[in-house]
Every structure is written in C-alpha cells, then in structure tokens.
Design an enzyme around this catalytic site. Structure first.
Site: not given
Ligand SMILES: NC(=O)c1ccc[n+]([C@@H]2O[C@H](COP(=O)([O-])OP(=O)(O)OC[C@H]3O[C@@H](n4cnc5c(N)ncnc54)[C@H](OP(=O)(O)O)[C@@H]3O)[C@@H](O)[C@H]2O)c1
Length: 246
Positions: A15, A60, A87, A169, A173, A204
């Site tokens: 993305l 990084d 991102n 995850y 977020k 992706t």
C-alpha cells in the site's frame, strides 16, 4: 504553490508503494522509506518509470537512529515536511481460523513486536518529525490503521469483522487510533491534520490474494487524507471518504 514533500514509511511495496503512485496526480515529491536499500532503489525505479517524483531513504521504523536520520535528511534537503504517511506495519498470529484460543494463545514477544512497529515506533517517529510538519503551511499526518482496530465493530456480533479477531494486530491499531485522536487534539490550533485510514481489505502480501480490493484501489484513502484541503477533517477515522466507528 511550492511542491509538497511526503514521507511514506514502508513504501517499497504494498500500500505504501501504491500510495506513492496515487500522490503523483497531486504533484507531490515522495520519499519512500525502505528497510532494504536494493528493494527501495528498485521501487524508486518503478515509480519514476510511472512518472512519480520519488526518492528513497533506508528506513526501519523500529530503529530510533533511523528516525533521527530521517529528520536530518528531510530537514537538510527540504527544511520542512508536508505529508507523513505512517504506513509501515506488521501482523502476527494467531489469525482467524487458527483455533479457539485466539487471545490467550498469543505469544507475548509477538504482541510486543507488533505494538513496537505499529504503535510505539509510529508515536516516536511522528514526535521526531513534528517540527518539520509544523514548518509546513499545511501538514498532513496519515496513520494506516485498519477496520480491525475498531472496538465498536469488534464488540458487535452483527458486524462483518466480529469473527476476524487477531489480538496483537487489532489492539495495536486500536492504540494507533487513540494516538490519532490525541495528536489531533494537541494540534487542533495548527494547520496540521491527523487522521486514521482504513485502506480496505487489499491484495498485498499482508492482505493476501483472497482480499476483495485490488492494489490499484488500495492507496486511495491514504492519498486523499494526505492531500486534504484546509477545511478537511482532523482526528477522524476514514475509508474512502466515509467515517468509520472507533
Ligand atoms: N492490506 C490490507 O488489506 C490492509 C488492511 C488494513 C490496513 N492495512 C495496513 O496498511 C499498511 C500497509 O499494509 P500492506 O498491506 O501494504 O502490507 P505489506 O504488503 O506487508 O507491506 C508492509 C510494508 O511495511 C514495511 N515494514 C514492515 N516493518 C517495517 C519496519 N520495521 N520498518 C520499516 N518498514 C517496515 C515493509 O517493508 P519490507 O519490505 O522491508 O518488509 C513493507 O514495505 C499496514 O500498516 C497495514 O496494517 C493493510
């Protein structure tokens, strides 16, 4: 108008790369961050072949020294930064379908690793680059979140993501969304706008080939939030212009 300068972390593929392409129509100069210099150079070649004004910085996000190096690079070359697209991101299992003990089976080191990349490092990088964004007449910060960070949807048995639980995850977020809201509040009297983006479920390496959205569509939310007009929103959570519940 002066050409806008954008920094996209994790811009060598997926993305981030697509968002660099989407910023072309806005005439933005894009610096893509890439952990691997060869991958980054290859990505820049591909972007330039498509007419994108792009360059690469070895970066990084979990290395603090890279934050300082990014500040120095952008500061010396441009003196300011107009767009920061946070991102770069990672996921770690258990993923949906891996068994019933989804949350308690998480490996603690994986939980910390995901939070380090998706949350702590984003906060630290944004703090480091903030003086450069404040030097822009219209700074824009886009945090790549996910619909999976929505507590409202995860708590609702009728929501489409109710069973899509991947604790590390999702929680990282959710924390990133909290950063969006708090930072937008802190910057409310400045021209800087801060928003969370849900790009969609996109084909992706992370999204997988079963994802419904093509990569060519996946950069649209980030690119739109990166180029919001003066009267655009700040402190929101969006997918393709539509607000999402926190
Ligand atoms: N794809 C989806 O369906 C989807 C949905 C919602 C949200 N998102 C979010 O969108 C963002 C991009 O996802 P994607 O699908 O493009 O993922 P991807 O294809 O896995 O690409 C991830 C990118 O992040 C980079 N990255 C990972 N760790 C990094 C680190 N420590 N420092 C710098 N760069 C690092 C990778 O670099 P390397 O090449 O060096 O590994 C790569 O460029 C992520 O934040 C993700 O959570 C994706």
């Amino acid at each position: 108008m002066q050409q806008r300068i954008a920094f996209i972390t994790g811009g060598n593929r997926g993305l981030g790369f697509q968002t660099a392409i989407d910023l072309k129509e806005h005439g933005v100069h894009v610096i893509i961050g890439s952990r691997d210099s060869k991958q980054g150079e290859l990505a820049v070649e591909k972007l330039q072949a498509q007419g994108v004004d792009a360059e690469m910085l070895v970066f990084d996000i979990v290395k603090n020294e890279d934050h300082k190096a990014a500040f120095n690079f952008i500061s010396q070359k441009f003196g300011h930064l107009d767009i920061l697209i946070n991102n770069a991101g990672i996921a770690a299992g258990p993923f949906p379908g891996d068994g019933p003990e989804h949350t308690t089976n998480i490996d603690e080191s994986a939980l910390r690793r995901v939070f380090e990349t998706n949350f702590f490092a984003v906060v630290a990088l944004t703090r480091t680059l903030l003086p450069l964004l404040k030097a822009s007449p219209a700074g824009r910060i886009v945090n790549l979140s996910s619909i999976l960070g929505s507590l409202t949807l995860h708590a609702n048995p009728k929501s489409p993501v109710y069973h899509a639980k991947s604790f590390a995850y999702d929680a990282s977020k959710t924390a990133l969304n909290a950063f969006t809201v708090h930072l937008a509040y802190e910057l409310r009297d400045t021209p800087i706008k801060v928003n969370s983006a849900h790009p969609g479920w996109v084909k992706t390496d992370m999204g997988g080939q079963q994802a419904p959205m093509e990569i060519s569509e996946g950069g649209k939310t980030s690119a739109a939030l990166a180029t919001l007009p003066e009267d655009g929103p700040s402190g929101g959570f969006f997918h393709l212009g539509q607000p999402l519940p926190w």
